[in-house]
Design a protein around this motif. Structure first.
Motif, PDB file in Angstrom:
ATOM      1  N   ASP A  70       0.858  -1.182   0.000  1.00 15.57           N
ATOM      2  CA  ASP A  70       0.000   0.000   0.000  1.00 15.57           C
ATOM      3  C   ASP A  70       0.891   1.227   0.000  1.00 15.57           C
ATOM      4  O   ASP A  70       1.561   1.528   1.003  1.00 15.57           O
ATOM      5  N   VAL A  71       0.941   1.933  -1.116  1.00 17.41           N
ATOM      6  CA  VAL A  71       1.735   3.163  -1.237  1.00 17.41           C
ATOM      7  C   VAL A  71       0.887   4.333  -0.726  1.00 17.41           C
ATOM      8  O   VAL A  71      -0.230   4.533  -1.187  1.00 17.41           O
ATOM      9  N   GLY A  72       1.435   5.085   0.227  1.00 14.54           N
ATOM     10  CA  GLY A  72       0.659   6.133   0.858  1.00 14.54           C
ATOM     11  C   GLY A  72      -0.349   5.530   1.821  1.00 14.54           C
ATOM     12  O   GLY A  72      -1.531   5.867   1.809  1.00 14.54           O
ATOM     13  N   PHE A  96      -4.156   4.568  -3.484  1.00 17.37           N
ATOM     14  CA  PHE A  96      -5.375   5.271  -3.099  1.00 17.37           C
ATOM     15  C   PHE A  96      -5.049   6.745  -2.908  1.00 17.37           C
ATOM     16  O   PHE A  96      -4.293   7.109  -1.996  1.00 17.37           O
ATOM     17  N   THR A  97      -5.610   7.581  -3.755  1.00 15.99           N
ATOM     18  CA  THR A  97      -5.405   9.044  -3.744  1.00 15.99           C
ATOM     19  C   THR A  97      -3.925   9.405  -3.622  1.00 15.99           C
ATOM     20  O   THR A  97      -3.540  10.268  -2.852  1.00 15.99           O
ATOM     21  N   LEU A 150      -4.339  -1.720  -7.589  1.00 17.95           N
ATOM     22  CA  LEU A 150      -5.702  -1.409  -7.169  1.00 17.95           C
ATOM     23  C   LEU A 150      -5.770   0.107  -7.002  1.00 17.95           C
ATOM     24  O   LEU A 150      -5.147   0.672  -6.113  1.00 17.95           O
ATOM     25  N   TRP A 151      -6.513   0.749  -7.892  1.00 16.43           N
ATOM     26  CA  TRP A 151      -6.500   2.212  -8.036  1.00 16.43           C
ATOM     27  C   TRP A 151      -7.772   2.831  -7.442  1.00 16.43           C
ATOM     28  O   TRP A 151      -8.877   2.350  -7.678  1.00 16.43           O
ATOM     29  N   TYR A 152      -7.594   3.917  -6.676  1.00 14.71           N
ATOM     30  CA  TYR A 152      -8.720   4.732  -6.219  1.00 14.71           C
ATOM     31  C   TYR A 152      -8.217   6.160  -6.139  1.00 14.71           C
ATOM     32  O   TYR A 152      -7.338   6.462  -5.339  1.00 14.71           O
ATOM     33  N   ASP A 153      -8.769   7.030  -6.992  1.00  4.75           N
ATOM     34  CA  ASP A 153      -8.266   8.406  -6.992  1.00  4.75           C
ATOM     35  C   ASP A 153      -9.258   9.346  -7.671  1.00  4.75           C
ATOM     36  O   ASP A 153     -10.132   8.922  -8.432  1.00  4.75           O
ATOM     37  N   PHE A 154      -9.074  10.633  -7.379  1.00  2.06           N
ATOM     38  CA  PHE A 154      -9.921  11.673  -7.958  1.00  2.06           C
ATOM     39  C   PHE A 154      -9.805  11.706  -9.474  1.00  2.06           C
ATOM     40  O   PHE A 154      -8.709  11.590 -10.027  1.00  2.06           O
ATOM     41  N   HIS A 206     -14.493   9.875  -8.281  1.00  2.00           N
ATOM     42  CA  HIS A 206     -13.291   9.044  -8.292  1.00  2.00           C
ATOM     43  C   HIS A 206     -13.395   7.911  -9.322  1.00  2.00           C
ATOM     44  O   HIS A 206     -14.485   7.488  -9.682  1.00  2.00           O
ATOM     45  N   TYR A 207     -12.206   7.438  -9.724  1.00  2.00           N
ATOM     46  CA  TYR A 207     -12.109   6.164 -10.427  1.00  2.00           C
ATOM     47  C   TYR A 207     -11.647   5.110  -9.422  1.00  2.00           C
ATOM     48  O   TYR A 207     -10.805   5.377  -8.549  1.00  2.00           O
ATOM     49  N   MET A 208     -12.197   3.916  -9.571  1.00  2.00           N
ATOM     50  CA  MET A 208     -11.695   2.780  -8.795  1.00  2.00           C
ATOM     51  C   MET A 208     -11.667   1.549  -9.693  1.00  2.00           C
ATOM     52  O   MET A 208     -12.582   1.341 -10.500  1.00  2.00           O
ATOM     53  N   GLY A 209     -10.616   0.769  -9.558  1.00  2.00           N
ATOM     54  CA  GLY A 209     -10.517  -0.436 -10.360  1.00  2.00           C
ATOM     55  C   GLY A 209      -9.115  -0.986 -10.383  1.00  2.00           C
ATOM     56  O   GLY A 209      -8.264  -0.604  -9.569  1.00  2.00           O
ATOM     57  N   LEU A 210      -8.868  -1.868 -11.339  1.00  2.00           N
ATOM     58  CA  LEU A 210      -7.567  -2.523 -11.462  1.00  2.00           C
ATOM     59  C   LEU A 210      -6.835  -2.062 -12.713  1.00  2.00           C
ATOM     60  O   LEU A 210      -7.450  -1.846 -13.767  1.00  2.00           O
ATOM     61  N   LEU A 211      -5.522  -1.936 -12.574  1.00  2.00           N
ATOM     62  CA  LEU A 211      -4.605  -1.738 -13.701  1.00  2.00           C
ATOM     63  C   LEU A 211      -3.723  -2.981 -13.720  1.00  2.00           C
ATOM     64  O   LEU A 211      -2.980  -3.222 -12.776  1.00  2.00           O
TER      65      LEU A 211
END
Length: 230
Positions: free
Chosen positions: A60-62, A125-126, A155-159, A221-226
């Motif tokens: 988990d980065v950040g 995440f953000t 696993l992406w979650y961001d504005f 926000h977008y949430m999903g997988l890259l």
């Protein structure tokens, strides 16, 4: 090469955030946002065949105080396979106290102290909406790509929108995500009712939040997988 000026700005901004209480759990809108995100996270992991998480190494980065990372244990993640990184040492100290079985360290994601292909999953995440320096953003994305195994995922979650009231963040569009991770396959959906609006719904939150969040323009926000190619 670490982006020292941007790192200093981020540390200052994050410390300012620590003094705010806009994300209090006492607010029904905040609780609903977090509940929705947890629900969608579980669905994403299930739909992409990532459950159970028992044998998967996760970064988990950040990571902040570690809540999101620790929540993955509910999906079978082994605490010894969980790693959290944050710029602020005080956040890391709190995370270590709260979740001593998880690996936490203070550091800059431009230089991740892990071997190539070490992780199955990386949480962002953000993170990138907070990075205003283009070179730092590129450095972080390249490091994330390096430490992900082939076929691993972000696993992406961001504005996805800019915040006119906060010059310290900028929205990250789908095109920008694709630029940061050009060879990854993107599986992103919109989520999260505009937080300032959600926080003011009061007693009507339980029924009005789903009504308003059904409007795509109000989902921030977008949430999903890259997914990294194999």
């Amino acid at each position: 090469m670490a982006s020292s000026d941007e790192v200093s700005r981020l540390i200052r901004v994050y410390r300012e955030y620590e003094q705010r209480d806009s994300w209090s759990d006492l607010n029904a809108g905040n609780r609903t946002i977090l509940e929705e995100r947890r629900r969608v996270l579980g669905r994403i992991l299930a739909e992409h065949g990532l459950l159970p998480l028992a044998d998967r190494r996760i970064l988990d980065v950040g990571c902040g105080q570690g809540q999101v990372l620790a929540s993955l244990m509910a999906y079978g993640a082994a605490p010894g396979n969980l790693f959290g990184l944050d710029l602020l040492p005080q956040r890391i100290e709190i995370a270590k106290q709260r979740f001593p079985e998880i690996h936490f360290r203070q550091g800059n994601a431009e230089c991740l102290a892990f071997v190539d292909g070490f992780f199955d999953l990386v949480l962002l995440f953000t993170v990138f909406s907070s990075i205003l320096d283009a070179q730092m953003a590129l450095n972080v994305s390249q490091e994330v790509r390096r430490i992900l195994k082939p076929g691993g995922a972000v696993l992406w979650y961001d504005f996805r929108y800019n915040n006119p009231n906060n010059p310290n963040v900028r929205g990250v569009s789908r095109k920008a995500v694709a630029t940061l991770f050009p060879d990854f396959s993107l599986h992103l959906d919109t989520i999260t009712l505009l937080p300032p609006l959600a926080r003011h719904l009061g007693r009507a939150t339980s029924w009005l939040y789903p009504v308003l969040s059904a409007l795509p323009v109000l989902r921030t926000h977008y949430m999903g997988l890259l997914i990294k190619p194999k």
